[in-house]
Write an enzyme that holds these catalytic residues in place. Structure first.
Site, short mmCIF file in Angstrom:
data_model
loop_
_atom_site.label_atom_id
_atom_site.label_comp_id
_atom_site.label_asym_id
_atom_site.label_seq_id
_atom_site.Cartn_x
_atom_site.Cartn_y
_atom_site.Cartn_z
N GLU A 152 37.12 36.01 36.99
CA GLU A 152 37.05 35.65 36.30
C GLU A 152 36.19 34.29 36.04
OE1 GLU A 152 37.85 36.41 32.03
OE2 GLU A 152 37.57 38.86 32.39
N GLU A 212 37.33 47.94 35.22
CA GLU A 212 37.43 47.69 34.33
C GLU A 212 36.21 48.25 33.02
OE1 GLU A 212 38.54 43.56 33.21
OE2 GLU A 212 39.50 43.34 34.84
N ASP A 218 35.38 40.28 38.39
CA ASP A 218 34.41 38.98 36.83
C ASP A 218 33.56 40.52 35.78
OD1 ASP A 218 33.45 37.10 35.25
OD2 ASP A 218 33.87 35.80 36.87
C1 XIL Z 1 42.74 42.85 28.23
C2 XIL Z 1 43.54 43.98 27.44
O1 XIL Z 1 42.78 45.17 27.83
C3 XIL Z 1 44.40 43.85 26.65
O2 XIL Z 1 45.26 45.11 26.31
C4 XIL Z 1 44.18 42.49 26.51
O3 XIL Z 1 45.23 42.17 25.15
C5 XIL Z 1 44.21 41.34 26.94
O4 XIL Z 1 42.96 41.52 28.07
N1 XIL Z 1 39.18 41.33 31.42
C6 XIL Z 1 40.14 41.27 32.32
C7 XIL Z 1 41.16 42.07 31.23
O5 XIL Z 1 40.57 40.84 33.40
O6 XIL Z 1 42.53 41.50 31.74
C8 XIL Z 1 41.44 41.73 29.78
O7 XIL Z 1 42.66 42.99 29.33
C9 XIL Z 1 40.46 42.64 29.64
C10 XIL Z 1 38.95 41.46 30.31
#
Ligand code: XIL
Length: 379
Positions: free
Chosen positions: A178, A289, A225
């Site tokens: 990010e 993700e 990202d």
């Molecule tokens: C999130 C997790 O899912 C949560 O449990 C935590 O509280 C915060 O982080 N982008 C990312 C991830 O790269 O690491 C994030 O994960 C979601 C957004």
């Protein structure tokens, strides 16, 4: 096709992964509190269906939180690998490949690392009766007392210590997470809460990749990202950054698209365009993700979802996985990772709106297969 396990259906094209919460791979998992915030009993973590689903349906895993810097790097020479070891053990036992998320990120970094004396910064006390006011960038910057040279040493030490332990176990590493600003699509600064960029300057990105290359010589090195498939300006900002990095010989080889998307947006054609744009630059792409939210805006109130809506979600997953298949067959897309296992524990239940249950994954709150799972395992 109908194979028993989801990943088998895509075996020739890409790996299918999931982000796992600690209770799935840590048999000693417990929480320091006895009730949920709304006063309900905690689940019996040992007997949730998530464990079995996670071990069967995916051939790639990543920790949802436990390999983030704040969990691992507890102090200058203080590393906590307890959960990371358990993740690796779980993956090996199930024959799964393993990713590391993440090495450098503005969020979930430990506060001590930015302090000259390695002191953790006291966080403002949370008062449930008052609206939460986040600290300003100026307040955060005022606490950054470590020198550039010392912070570089600390970061380098982190990357090499993690690499020493896991370099043979990790197929890909999110080296930088990010780093593109949502304001101007250039590099994130302290205005967007990056203490790394404030103290180290913009070249922390290339340094992190060079160190990661030495520390993880066998792993793919990822720049990761969100909203790249959603916002043209943001993916072009990432492209511009990558052009500079590649010209300088920085060893980044993979773009990670987080793909936190929703049931309507973005169009599949835009997802394909994004993947191909990075493919043309000679890079690999992985989806890191993914989930498909049932809500399309923050403003929508919580609601129960109808069967028709879940079918619509299933169709949406299917059309996107068809696109993934094509991009894999073009040699660009390598992995698709879902951000969670069952709807019950999805972070989307609290993001971007706290306490608004969503249903963005392939298994429902009870661990039953949703229409989206059925679609994805049958074409
Ligand atoms: C999130 C997790 O899912 C949560 O449990 C935590 O509280 C915060 O982080 N982008 C990312 C991830 O790269 O690491 C994030 O994960 C979601 C957004």
């Amino acid at each position: 096709m109908n194979k028993n396990f989801l990943f088998e259906n895509y075996k020739d094209d890409f790996r299918v992964g999931a982000a796992l919460a600690g209770f799935i791979y840590d048999d000693d998992f417990s929480l320091p509190w006895k009730k949920t915030p709304d006063g309900k009993d905690l689940p019996d973590f040992k007997n949730l269906p998530d464990k079995e689903i996670a071990s069967k349906h995916f051939n790639l895993i990543v920790a949802e939180n436990d390999t983030k810097m704040e969990h691992v790097y507890r102090g200058l020479n203080d590393f906590n690998f307890d959960r990371a070891d358990k993740l690796v053990k779980f993956g090996k036992k199930n024959g799964q490949d393993i990713r590391w998320h993440t090495l450098v990120w503005h969020s979930q970094s430990p506060d001590w690392i930015f302090d000259a004396d390695c002191k953790a910064q006291p966080r403002p006390k949370w008062d449930p009766n008052k609206p939460f006011v986040p600290p300003t960038p100026e307040e955060i910057a005022a606490k950054c007392t470590v020198s550039k040279e010392e912070l570089e040493r600390r970061l380098q030490n982190y990357i090499f210590t993690v690499g020493d332990r896991y370099k043979n176990d990790i197929c890909s590493v999110d080296v930088v997470n990010e780093c593109i600003s949502d304001k101007n699509f250039k590099l994130r600064t302290i205005e967007d809460y990056s203490r790394w960029s404030l103290i180290l300057g913009d070249d922390y990105i290339e340094k992190a990749f060079f160190w990661a290359k030495d520390a993880f010589p066998k792993s793919n090195l990822v720049i990761n990202d969100y909203n790249l498939e959603m916002i043209k300006g943001k993916r072009e900002g990432m492209r511009d950054l990558l052009e500079v990095l590649l010209r300088k010989g920085v060893p980044v080889d993979t773009v990670g698209l987080q793909m936190h998307i929703d049931i309507k947006n973005p169009p599949v054609a835009e997802i394909a365009e994004t993947i191909e744009m990075f493919g043309k630059m000679g890079l690999r792409v992985i989806v890191t993700e993914m989930e498909v939210s049932m809500y399309t805006s923050r403003e929508e109130a919580r609601r129960d979802f109808t069967a028709a809506e879940l079918e619509e979600q299933a169709e949406r997953y299917r059309s996107i996985f068809e696109c993934f298949r094509q991009e894999a067959r073009r040699g660009i897309l390598q992995d698709v990772v879902l951000w969670g296992v069952t709807d019950r524990f999805s972070w989307k239940n609290n993001f971007p709106v706290p306490n608004r249950p969503d249903a963005p994954l392939l298994f429902d709150t009870e661990g039953k297969k949703k229409p989206a799972f059925i679609q994805l395992s049958s074409f």
